[in-house]
Write a protein that holds these residues in place. Structure first.
Motif, mmCIF file in Angstrom:
data_model
loop_
_atom_site.group_PDB
_atom_site.id
_atom_site.type_symbol
_atom_site.label_atom_id
_atom_site.label_comp_id
_atom_site.label_asym_id
_atom_site.label_seq_id
_atom_site.Cartn_x
_atom_site.Cartn_y
_atom_site.Cartn_z
ATOM 1 N N ALA A 1 85.331 22.825 2.496
ATOM 2 C CA ALA A 1 86.678 22.295 2.258
ATOM 3 C C ALA A 1 87.044 21.471 3.481
ATOM 4 C CB ALA A 1 87.667 23.428 2.036
ATOM 5 N N PHE A 2 87.027 20.175 3.311
ATOM 6 C CA PHE A 2 87.257 19.264 4.424
ATOM 7 C C PHE A 2 88.716 18.815 4.455
ATOM 8 C CE2 PHE A 2 82.735 18.165 3.281
ATOM 9 C CZ PHE A 2 82.171 18.846 4.351
ATOM 10 N N ARG A 3 89.194 18.565 5.654
ATOM 11 C CA ARG A 3 90.553 18.024 5.812
ATOM 12 C C ARG A 3 90.578 17.078 7.006
ATOM 13 N NH1 ARG A 3 96.636 20.042 5.661
ATOM 14 N NH2 ARG A 3 96.134 19.801 3.478
ATOM 15 N N ILE A 4 91.124 15.893 6.773
ATOM 16 C CA ILE A 4 91.337 14.901 7.828
ATOM 17 C C ILE A 4 92.817 14.567 7.857
ATOM 18 C CG2 ILE A 4 90.781 12.597 8.672
ATOM 19 C CD1 ILE A 4 88.202 12.700 7.121
ATOM 20 N N GLY A 5 93.411 14.592 9.017
ATOM 21 C CA GLY A 5 94.832 14.276 9.140
ATOM 22 C C GLY A 5 95.091 13.269 10.238
ATOM 23 N N LEU A 6 96.011 12.368 10.000
ATOM 24 C CA LEU A 6 96.437 11.371 10.981
ATOM 25 C C LEU A 6 97.956 11.392 11.030
ATOM 26 C CD1 LEU A 6 95.678 9.053 12.911
ATOM 27 C CD2 LEU A 6 95.889 7.491 10.957
ATOM 28 N N GLU A 7 98.497 11.453 12.240
ATOM 29 C CA GLU A 7 99.935 11.612 12.393
ATOM 30 C C GLU A 7 100.426 10.802 13.577
ATOM 31 O OE1 GLU A 7 102.658 15.352 13.798
ATOM 32 O OE2 GLU A 7 101.348 15.696 12.067
ATOM 33 N N GLY A 8 101.547 10.131 13.380
ATOM 34 C CA GLY A 8 102.203 9.409 14.464
ATOM 35 C C GLY A 8 103.648 9.831 14.561
ATOM 36 N N GLU A 9 104.130 10.037 15.779
ATOM 37 C CA GLU A 9 105.493 10.537 15.965
ATOM 38 C C GLU A 9 106.149 9.828 17.131
ATOM 39 O OE1 GLU A 9 106.837 14.935 15.805
ATOM 40 O OE2 GLU A 9 106.592 14.496 17.936
ATOM 41 N N GLN A 10 107.421 9.527 16.966
ATOM 42 C CA GLN A 10 108.248 9.031 18.056
ATOM 43 C C GLN A 10 109.462 9.946 18.198
ATOM 44 O OE1 GLN A 10 109.131 4.864 17.254
ATOM 45 N NE2 GLN A 10 107.396 4.246 18.509
ATOM 46 N N ALA A 11 109.819 10.212 19.434
ATOM 47 C CA ALA A 11 110.967 11.082 19.702
ATOM 48 C C ALA A 11 111.763 10.509 20.859
ATOM 49 C CB ALA A 11 110.499 12.499 20.022
ATOM 50 N N ARG A 12 113.031 10.840 20.884
ATOM 51 C CA ARG A 12 113.858 10.447 22.030
ATOM 52 C C ARG A 12 114.848 11.565 22.336
ATOM 53 N NH1 ARG A 12 118.834 7.393 20.583
ATOM 54 N NH2 ARG A 12 119.105 7.484 18.315
ATOM 55 N N ALA A 13 115.257 11.627 23.571
ATOM 56 C CA ALA A 13 116.169 12.682 23.997
ATOM 57 C C ALA A 13 117.015 12.185 25.156
ATOM 58 C CB ALA A 13 115.392 13.929 24.411
ATOM 59 N N GLU A 14 118.243 12.698 25.205
ATOM 60 C CA GLU A 14 119.166 12.312 26.271
ATOM 61 C C GLU A 14 119.931 13.528 26.766
ATOM 62 O OE1 GLU A 14 121.851 9.358 24.840
ATOM 63 O OE2 GLU A 14 120.273 7.941 24.259
ATOM 64 N N GLN A 15 120.232 13.518 28.041
ATOM 65 C CA GLN A 15 121.205 14.436 28.628
ATOM 66 C C GLN A 15 122.034 13.657 29.625
ATOM 67 O OE1 GLN A 15 119.743 17.881 30.757
ATOM 68 N NE2 GLN A 15 121.758 18.326 31.627
ATOM 69 N N VAL A 16 123.330 13.584 29.380
ATOM 70 C CA VAL A 16 124.254 12.915 30.289
ATOM 71 C C VAL A 16 125.272 13.955 30.736
ATOM 72 C CG1 VAL A 16 125.952 11.082 30.562
ATOM 73 C CG2 VAL A 16 123.930 10.701 29.126
ATOM 74 N N SER A 17 125.332 14.212 32.045
ATOM 75 C CA SER A 17 126.204 15.256 32.590
ATOM 76 C C SER A 17 127.030 14.695 33.738
ATOM 77 C CB SER A 17 125.378 16.447 33.089
ATOM 78 O OG SER A 17 124.565 16.972 32.057
ATOM 79 N N TYR A 18 128.309 15.064 33.760
ATOM 80 C CA TYR A 18 129.159 14.657 34.878
ATOM 81 C C TYR A 18 130.176 15.755 35.157
ATOM 82 C CZ TYR A 18 132.303 13.332 31.036
ATOM 83 O OH TYR A 18 133.072 13.352 29.902
ATOM 84 N N ARG A 19 130.671 15.788 36.380
ATOM 85 C CA ARG A 19 131.658 16.784 36.769
ATOM 86 C C ARG A 19 132.994 16.489 36.092
ATOM 87 N NH1 ARG A 19 130.102 19.868 41.357
ATOM 88 N NH2 ARG A 19 128.269 18.972 42.408
ATOM 89 N N VAL A 20 133.565 17.504 35.509
ATOM 90 C CA VAL A 20 134.873 17.349 34.888
ATOM 91 C C VAL A 20 135.898 17.032 35.975
ATOM 92 C CG1 VAL A 20 136.684 18.475 33.556
ATOM 93 C CG2 VAL A 20 134.277 18.923 33.028
ATOM 94 N N GLY A 21 136.636 15.945 35.780
ATOM 95 C CA GLY A 21 137.601 15.529 36.791
ATOM 96 C C GLY A 21 136.962 14.848 37.983
ATOM 97 N N GLY A 22 135.639 14.680 37.953
ATOM 98 C CA GLY A 22 134.951 13.969 39.029
ATOM 99 C C GLY A 22 134.579 14.819 40.223
ATOM 100 N N LEU A 23 135.056 16.074 40.272
ATOM 101 C CA LEU A 23 134.748 16.930 41.417
ATOM 102 C C LEU A 23 134.962 18.389 41.023
ATOM 103 C CD1 LEU A 23 137.799 17.874 42.501
ATOM 104 C CD2 LEU A 23 137.773 15.587 43.460
#
Length: 925
Positions: free
Chosen positions: A445-467
């Motif tokens: 029982a043979f199986r061949i697979g081909l897969e392509g994936e793109q992903a993106r991620a972000e984290q933006v953090s700042y101090r509340v009130g600037g300090l």
């Protein structure tokens, strides 16, 4: 002499020209052979399969050696008939489970007669040992006292607890799949999409002995199959309710903790409907859920409240006799109040969370004759959430030492964080079946697979009130009331992580059957590329993961199976593998004097108006950049090498027994070096440990400011981690109104790093290498899991689950005094003992499910109750591990505070949830 790994590679490369597999992450396969009563193979026998899970029927013809294979079948209960001229037809019933190859053999009598009907308990022929790759269908999950989340389902498996699987990293080392779609967070790797268990017809947990189709984990995976509807209208309306009145008061074993009387409530309502739009041509399944739960950490002034609506719709279309199309889309939203609250902050200083996720998938299955199937898939998800403040624009106030009215955090949360994660995947898989490749009697029982994936991620953090304002709590005296005084103001330190990941996969597998032997060679080729927004590739690795599974049917009746597996598994790439190398991702923190000008000395201030006291606009100090790093251009991808051996056997018609041993070794673990690291061992650079009477060396780092630090992320040869386990499992299927299953696992996880993604900085500072080896957290030496179910004569079901865990490991620490030169304000926390020398208490968890169903002509009504943590032991899950706090540091035994122990040492910071009851009703039609 060739190493075992090289031998495997040579073997698999030699067989790659004829190599491929069995079933997929969303389907099952049926294999077997047909013989006559004399034991000779029968060619040309027609096997026909029908099921409520299958549109129409599927038929195959046995080959010249009597073997057959039916790939890419939806999991479910099947009726399989075998017919040949001159022989008595035979019909057998079999259950196909998700991502499993099930063996089913026929013996036909030569004299034609009435059809013989036999119901089977078929055997999984995968290389995974019994118990380590369980499949739970919807009916099974409904009968267990298990909570409605994927981590709780994973915890039913031997060797998995708290989502930590078989010695891997924490939950960020697992692969999370929905209909074969990777829904792991592209930033951290943890589960990202919130799901409703009622979406799924089956959920499978796996990882040990996994074929080359599976990747992206060093722990395990959880694979969930969305329901498909059917030719008959069916559905359910479910409700769950757990008010505070049914929750026991927590058993507090630590006198320093105080009970809370905050009421909490959990409820969950959902509707699920499936059926035909056009019989045998177009099916649908839809689901809607609204879930609310609240819980109050011990001593907290407000509960954490979560509202989580979830919706899903799926269509299954038989486009043509040989073409099927599945399409689904899901949405989940999340709002959470007072996230992260503890008994040391006011409610307004906790976090407000809001987020949404959208998941989609489309799968086309094309039958190509009777021996080949092509599957093409497009899938992905996109989601975002924020962790924000309750009072926008107002800076938070924290007390770096001391407290005020027992609290240390006031006015607001310190940071506002915004996250985004998305993936898109295209894949194509070809399955085909052949016989007589190497000999007249083999099948492949043979199986061949081909897969392509793109992903993106972000984290933006700042101090509340600037300090953030950093003050000091001053206890009351006979002449002065308790008060807070100024200390420092912190600014900057913002985070701006924005990354992309590209992944390409090619895998080839073969399930080669030769008599009693099943050999499953496979190769998985992957390339990983990671970059920041607008940058060239920062991370670029190409890997080859060989896998080899062997199953030997010792007696030829599929009742005694000897299994062995050797395999390599590469971690899934996440943005945090290279986030510190993205230009501009991290900024420095500046610290300013805060108090009465001109000296900016300590001044009493109003917690509600800290702005009334000015701070010095000129920085007192600028923090060291301990994040920005370079990546070794020759970096290798972290991976896990696995070896396992198992024996599974069936006893009688109902019992299955198994024993297995597994060894996993993590390699190419990432860590950081400071290329400019210089340090001293001056006589005064020590810390005294009054527990042992020893004085431990503290290293003075001499390049904190000039010429600066130069961090490089690379594969650390000094890092090592292994996991070894021996497991015994048993299972008795439901018969005579009772069923049971269980396992005992003895395990050891040892080494010197918990993480493989580079976030262990032991080699960036020599102070982190003291006692740098031993037993790691994330395992229990002894684990016992037992489940039992009994159906009473009056149709009441009683299900009980017992789990014993001997307690995870932790390590006692010391706050080291700052070296006199050159960085007088530096501070280090060092290991006071070999890693894992201390252990949390053992845990005894007993849960129960009681249900009674009443059937009517067109519908049924079931009432049930779940009782969690019946024993209400209240054992600690985490402790304060620091022996001595910063304010009571001691250099030698002669120091005035040498005998002082931190007030929070061994104070429980989390404990078992108190006993609680959940009532529910299920209306099914």
């Amino acid at each position: 002499m060739a190493t075992p790994t090289r031998f495997i590679c040579h073997l698999l490369v030699a067989s790659a020209g004829a190599a491929l597999v069995a079933q997929s992450s969303t389907t099952s396969a049926l294999v077997g052979e047909v013989k006559n009563s004399a034991g000779k193979p029968l060619a040309g026998v027609k096997l026909s399969l029908s099921s409520e899970a299958l549109m129409g029927t599927r038929s195959v013809i046995t080959s010249a050696n009597g073997s057959f294979r039916v790939p890419v079948l939806p999991p479910g209960k099947y009726r399989v008939s075998a017919e040949a001229e001159g022989y008595t037809p035979q019909v057998r019933g079999v259950v196909l489970t998700l991502s499993n190859t099930i063996g089913l053999n026929f013996t036909l009598a030569e004299t034609a007669g009435a059809t013989v009907v036999v119901m089977d308990a078929a055997t999984s022929l995968s290389a995974a040992p019994l118990g380590t790759s369980p499949t739970f269908n919807a009916e099974t999950l409904e009968s267990l006292p298990v909570k409605r989340d994927l981590t709780s389902v994973m915890n039913l498996t031997p060797g998995i607890n708290g989502g930590v699987a078989w010695g891997g990293d924490r939950g960020n080392s697992n692969a999370y799949l929905i209909d074969g779609i990777n829904v792991g967070d592209a930033l951290y790797g943890s589960q990202y999409v919130y799901v409703n268990p009622d979406w799924f017809s089956e959920i499978q947990v796996g990882g040990l002995g996994a074929s080359a189709e599976y990747g992206g984990f060093n722990g395990g995976y959880i694979n969930s199959l969305v329901k498909r509807g059917g030719n008959d209208l069916n559905g359910s309306v479910n409700g769950y309710y757990s008010p505070d009145a049914w929750r026991a008061r927590p058993k507090l074993k630590d006198s320093r903790l105080k009970d809370t009387t905050i009421p909490t409530t959990d409820w969950d309502m959902n509707v699920n409907v499936g059926g035909p739009i056009v019989k045998d041509r177009l099916w649908y399944f839809v689901s809607a859920e609204k879930q609310f739960n609240s819980n109050a950490p011990v001593g907290a002034v407000a509960p954490v409240e979560t509202l989580n609506p979830k919706y899903l719709g799926k269509l299954t279309w038989q486009v043509a006799a040989s073409t099927t199309l599945d399409m689904f889309m899901a949405y989940d939203g999340l709002s959470r109040e007072h996230r992260g609250i503890t008994n040391q902050m006011e409610a307004v200083a906790a976090i407000q969370q809001k987020g949404t996720d959208r998941t989609y998938g489309m799968t086309m299955t094309q039958l190509m004759g009777s021996s080949a199937v092509l599957t093409v898939k497009a899938s992905g998800y996109s989601g975002s959430y924020s962790l924000g403040e309750y009072q926008p624009g107002l800076a938070s106030v924290g007390l770096g030492s001391g407290s005020f009215n027992g609290l240390t955090r006031f006015r607001n949360t310190s940071w506002h964080d915004a996250y985004l994660s998305a993936r898109g995947t295209l894949s194509a898989v070809l399955d085909f079946y052949a016989t007589g490749v190497f000999s007249a009697n083999d099948s492949h029982a043979f199986r061949i697979g081909l897969e392509g994936e793109q992903a993106r991620a972000e984290q933006v953090s700042y101090r509340v009130g600037g300090l953030t304002y950093d003050g000091t709590g001053v206890a009351a005296t006979p002449t002065t009331p308790a008060r807070v005084t100024t200390y420092r103001v912190n600014k900057g330190g913002d985070i701006n992580i924005r990354g992309n990941i590209d992944r390409t996969v090619l895998f080839v597998l073969d399930t080669w059957t030769q008599g009693r032997w099943r050999i499953q060679p496979g190769l998985r080729f992957e390339t990983f590329k990671g970059r920041g927004y607008g940058t060239s590739n920062i991370w670029s690795t190409s890997v080859v993961a060989p896998r080899l599974g062997v199953t030997l049917d010792l007696k030829g009746d599929q009742r005694f199976l000897l299994k062995a597996h050797l395999g390599r598994y590469f971690d899934g790439l996440t943005v945090v593998h290279f986030d510190r190398t993205i230009p501009g991702a991290y900024s420095r923190t500046t610290t300013h004097a805060w108090g009465a000008a001109p000296g900016y000395g300590a001044t009493t201030f109003d917690l509600n108006n800290p702005e009334a006291i000015p701070y010095n606009p000129i920085p007192l100090s600028t923090g060291t950049d301990t994040n920005t790093s370079r990546l070794d251009p020759n970096v290798k991808h972290p991976h896990t090498d696995e070896a396992l051996l198992a024996l599974d056997t069936k006893v009688g018609d109902n019992w299955s027994l198994g024993v297995s041993g597994v060894y996993r070794k993590n390699k190419n673990l990432l860590g950081r070096n400071d290329e400019r690291l210089t340090y001293n061992t001056l006589p005064g650079n020590t810390v005294y440990d009054n527990f042992t009477g020893q004085t431990l060396q503290v290293y003075g780092i001499t390049n904190v400011t000039t010429p600066g630090q130069d961090f490089v992320i690379r594969n650390q040869p000094g890092f090592h981690r292994t996991y070894t386990a021996l497991s015994f499992s048993f299972e008795r299927k439901l018969a005579s109104n009772w069923a049971t299953s269980g396992s005992y696992t003895r395990a050891l996880r040892k080494g010197n790093t918990n993480r493989s993604n580079g976030y262990d900085d032991a080699f960036a500072n020599p102070n982190y290498q003291t006692n740098f080896d031993g037993k790691l957290p994330g395992f229990n030496e002894d684990e016992l899991k037992l489940r039992g179910m009994f159906v009473a004569p009056w149709k009441t079901t009683i299900s009980v689950s017992y789990t014993y865990l001997s307690g995870e490991r932790f390590t006692r620490t010391l706050s080291a005094p700052a070296p006199a030169s050159p960085a007088a304000n530096a501070n280090y926390t060092i290991w006071a003992e070999s890693l894992g020398s201390s252990k949390y208490p053992g845990r005894h968890l007993v849960d129960m499910h009681l249900a009674h169903k009443v059937k009517f002509t067109a519908f049924s009504v079931e009432g049930f109750a779940d009782i969690y943590n019946i024993l209400n032991m209240g054992d600690a899950l985490s402790y304060g591990s620091n022996t001595r706090s910063n304010s009571s540091r001691a250099l030698t035994a002669a120091s005035a505070n040498a005998a002082v122990v931190s007030a929070t040492y061994l104070q429980a910071t989390a404990q078992e949830e108190a006993r609680n009851v959940r009532l529910g009703v299920r209306f099914r039609f």
